[in-house]
Design a protein around this motif. Structure first.
Motif, PDB file in Angstrom:
ATOM      1  N   GLY A 274      61.351  96.089 -11.265  1.00 34.93           N
ATOM      2  CA  GLY A 274      62.341  95.333 -10.526  1.00 34.93           C
ATOM      3  C   GLY A 274      62.058  93.842 -10.428  1.00 34.93           C
ATOM      4  N   LYS A 275      60.910  93.404 -10.944  1.00 38.21           N
ATOM      5  CA  LYS A 275      60.580  91.983 -10.942  1.00 38.21           C
ATOM      6  C   LYS A 275      61.274  91.312 -12.126  1.00 38.21           C
ATOM      7  N   PRO A 276      61.404  89.986 -12.091  1.00 36.76           N
ATOM      8  CA  PRO A 276      62.061  89.298 -13.205  1.00 36.76           C
ATOM      9  C   PRO A 276      61.305  89.488 -14.526  1.00 36.76           C
ATOM     10  N   ALA A 277      62.063  89.575 -15.604  1.00 30.75           N
ATOM     11  CA  ALA A 277      61.478  89.628 -16.944  1.00 30.75           C
ATOM     12  C   ALA A 277      60.909  88.256 -17.264  1.00 30.75           C
ATOM     13  N   THR A 278      59.741  88.238 -17.891  1.00 30.92           N
ATOM     14  CA  THR A 278      59.128  87.004 -18.363  1.00 30.92           C
ATOM     15  C   THR A 278      58.706  87.196 -19.807  1.00 30.92           C
ATOM     16  N   VAL A 279      58.510  86.090 -20.497  1.00 30.85           N
ATOM     17  CA  VAL A 279      58.127  86.122 -21.906  1.00 30.85           C
ATOM     18  C   VAL A 279      56.611  86.258 -22.011  1.00 30.85           C
ATOM     19  N   GLY A 280      56.155  87.164 -22.855  1.00 33.01           N
ATOM     20  CA  GLY A 280      54.728  87.340 -23.074  1.00 33.01           C
ATOM     21  C   GLY A 280      54.220  86.367 -24.124  1.00 33.01           C
ATOM     22  N   ASN A 281      53.242  85.560 -23.776  1.00 28.80           N
ATOM     23  CA  ASN A 281      52.661  84.626 -24.731  1.00 28.80           C
ATOM     24  C   ASN A 281      51.913  85.408 -25.801  1.00 28.80           C
ATOM     25  N   GLY A 282      52.299  85.202 -27.046  1.00 29.34           N
ATOM     26  CA  GLY A 282      51.690  85.922 -28.152  1.00 29.34           C
ATOM     27  C   GLY A 282      52.418  87.205 -28.531  1.00 29.34           C
TER      28      GLY A 282
ATOM     29  N   LEU B 242      61.915  94.467 -25.216  1.00 25.73           N
ATOM     30  CA  LEU B 242      61.886  93.080 -24.792  1.00 25.73           C
ATOM     31  C   LEU B 242      62.624  92.989 -23.468  1.00 25.73           C
ATOM     32  N   GLY B 243      62.089  92.206 -22.554  1.00 23.67           N
ATOM     33  CA  GLY B 243      62.684  92.090 -21.237  1.00 23.67           C
ATOM     34  C   GLY B 243      63.855  91.132 -21.194  1.00 23.67           C
ATOM     35  N   THR B 244      64.780  91.426 -20.293  1.00 29.34           N
ATOM     36  CA  THR B 244      65.914  90.541 -20.036  1.00 29.34           C
ATOM     37  C   THR B 244      66.215  90.530 -18.542  1.00 29.34           C
ATOM     38  N   ASN B 245      66.808  89.440 -18.095  1.00 31.42           N
ATOM     39  CA  ASN B 245      67.288  89.339 -16.721  1.00 31.42           C
ATOM     40  C   ASN B 245      68.804  89.393 -16.673  1.00 31.42           C
ATOM     41  N   ASP B 246      69.456  89.506 -17.836  1.00 28.92           N
ATOM     42  CA  ASP B 246      70.914  89.516 -17.925  1.00 28.92           C
ATOM     43  C   ASP B 246      71.315  90.470 -19.054  1.00 28.92           C
ATOM     44  N   VAL B 247      71.451  91.737 -18.718  1.00 30.52           N
ATOM     45  CA  VAL B 247      71.736  92.772 -19.728  1.00 30.52           C
ATOM     46  C   VAL B 247      73.027  92.496 -20.499  1.00 30.52           C
ATOM     47  N   PRO B 248      74.151  92.187 -19.854  1.00 29.14           N
ATOM     48  CA  PRO B 248      75.371  91.952 -20.639  1.00 29.14           C
ATOM     49  C   PRO B 248      75.231  90.798 -21.637  1.00 29.14           C
ATOM     50  N   ARG B 249      74.602  89.713 -21.228  1.00 24.69           N
ATOM     51  CA  ARG B 249      74.405  88.575 -22.124  1.00 24.69           C
ATOM     52  C   ARG B 249      73.499  88.959 -23.287  1.00 24.69           C
ATOM     53  N   ALA B 250      72.389  89.629 -22.996  1.00 23.18           N
ATOM     54  CA  ALA B 250      71.457  90.058 -24.046  1.00 23.18           C
ATOM     55  C   ALA B 250      72.120  91.060 -24.982  1.00 23.18           C
ATOM     56  N   ALA B 251      72.912  91.983 -24.429  1.00 20.92           N
ATOM     57  CA  ALA B 251      73.583  92.991 -25.257  1.00 20.92           C
ATOM     58  C   ALA B 251      74.552  92.340 -26.235  1.00 20.92           C
ATOM     59  N   GLY B 252      75.304  91.351 -25.792  1.00 16.79           N
ATOM     60  CA  GLY B 252      76.211  90.642 -26.692  1.00 16.79           C
ATOM     61  C   GLY B 252      75.463  89.941 -27.811  1.00 16.79           C
ATOM     62  N   PHE B 253      74.341  89.313 -27.466  1.00 23.28           N
ATOM     63  CA  PHE B 253      73.507  88.640 -28.458  1.00 23.28           C
ATOM     64  C   PHE B 253      73.016  89.633 -29.506  1.00 23.28           C
TER      65      PHE B 253
ATOM     66  N   ILE C 275      66.258  96.308 -25.306  1.00 16.54           N
ATOM     67  CA  ILE C 275      66.365  95.204 -24.357  1.00 16.54           C
ATOM     68  C   ILE C 275      66.589  95.848 -22.998  1.00 16.54           C
ATOM     69  N   MET C 276      65.700  95.553 -22.041  1.00 18.40           N
ATOM     70  CA  MET C 276      65.793  96.206 -20.744  1.00 18.40           C
ATOM     71  C   MET C 276      65.332  95.279 -19.628  1.00 18.40           C
ATOM     72  N   THR C 277      65.845  95.534 -18.433  1.00 19.16           N
ATOM     73  CA  THR C 277      65.279  94.895 -17.255  1.00 19.16           C
ATOM     74  C   THR C 277      63.963  95.600 -16.942  1.00 19.16           C
ATOM     75  N   PRO C 278      62.989  94.893 -16.397  1.00 13.24           N
ATOM     76  CA  PRO C 278      61.708  95.517 -16.087  1.00 13.24           C
ATOM     77  C   PRO C 278      61.839  96.664 -15.082  1.00 13.24           C
TER      78      PRO C 278
END
Length: 126
Positions: free
Chosen positions: A58-66, A7-18, A52-55
């Motif tokens: 190098g482009k921003p992570a976005t949510v995939g519909n579906g 799953l993509g993230t734009n903020d690794v530390p925040r996602a890692a804590g979650f 959980i990774m940044t793409p």
């Protein structure tokens, strides 16, 4: 069949804590580290991993519909706890814990989105 889900993230530390706090509810811990790009959690390297990774591009992570990742839980109580923990950590509700007919008799599930908007399901069957 499935080895891992990313799953993509734009903020690794925040996602890692979650995910550190959330996945501890079902006994998963960090299994792999990808430098500053992200992490993988699981119960062992022989079981499927959630990453959980940044793409890579190098482009921003976005949510995939579906797109949705499903986390297996050992009991209905664990489903309840993981869903509640996700909401406590700032995730958003996409469906409260309960039996779901579309999964067949005995399919108990809850749905939520993480801090980046990725949709997850936590479920117990049986």
């Amino acid at each position: 069949m499935i080895g891992y889900v990313i799953l993509g993230t734009n903020d690794v530390p925040r996602a890692a804590g979650f995910y550190d706090a959330l996945l501890a509810e079902i006994g998963a811990t960090r299994q792999m580290e990808f430098g500053e790009r992200g992490y993988a959690w699981g119960v062992s390297m022989e079981q499927p991993l959630l990453c959980i990774m940044t793409p890579w591009d190098g482009k921003p992570a976005t949510v995939g519909n579906g797109v949705m990742a499903a986390l297996a839980a050992p009991s209905r109580e664990h489903v309840d706890r993981v869903h509640q923990k996700a909401l406590e950590l700032g995730g958003t509700d996409e469906g409260a814990p309960g039996f779901r007919g579309e999964g067949g008799e005995g399919f108990y599930a809850a749905y939520f989105r993480d801090l980046d908007g990725n949709k997850l399901d936590v479920f117990h069957y049986g």
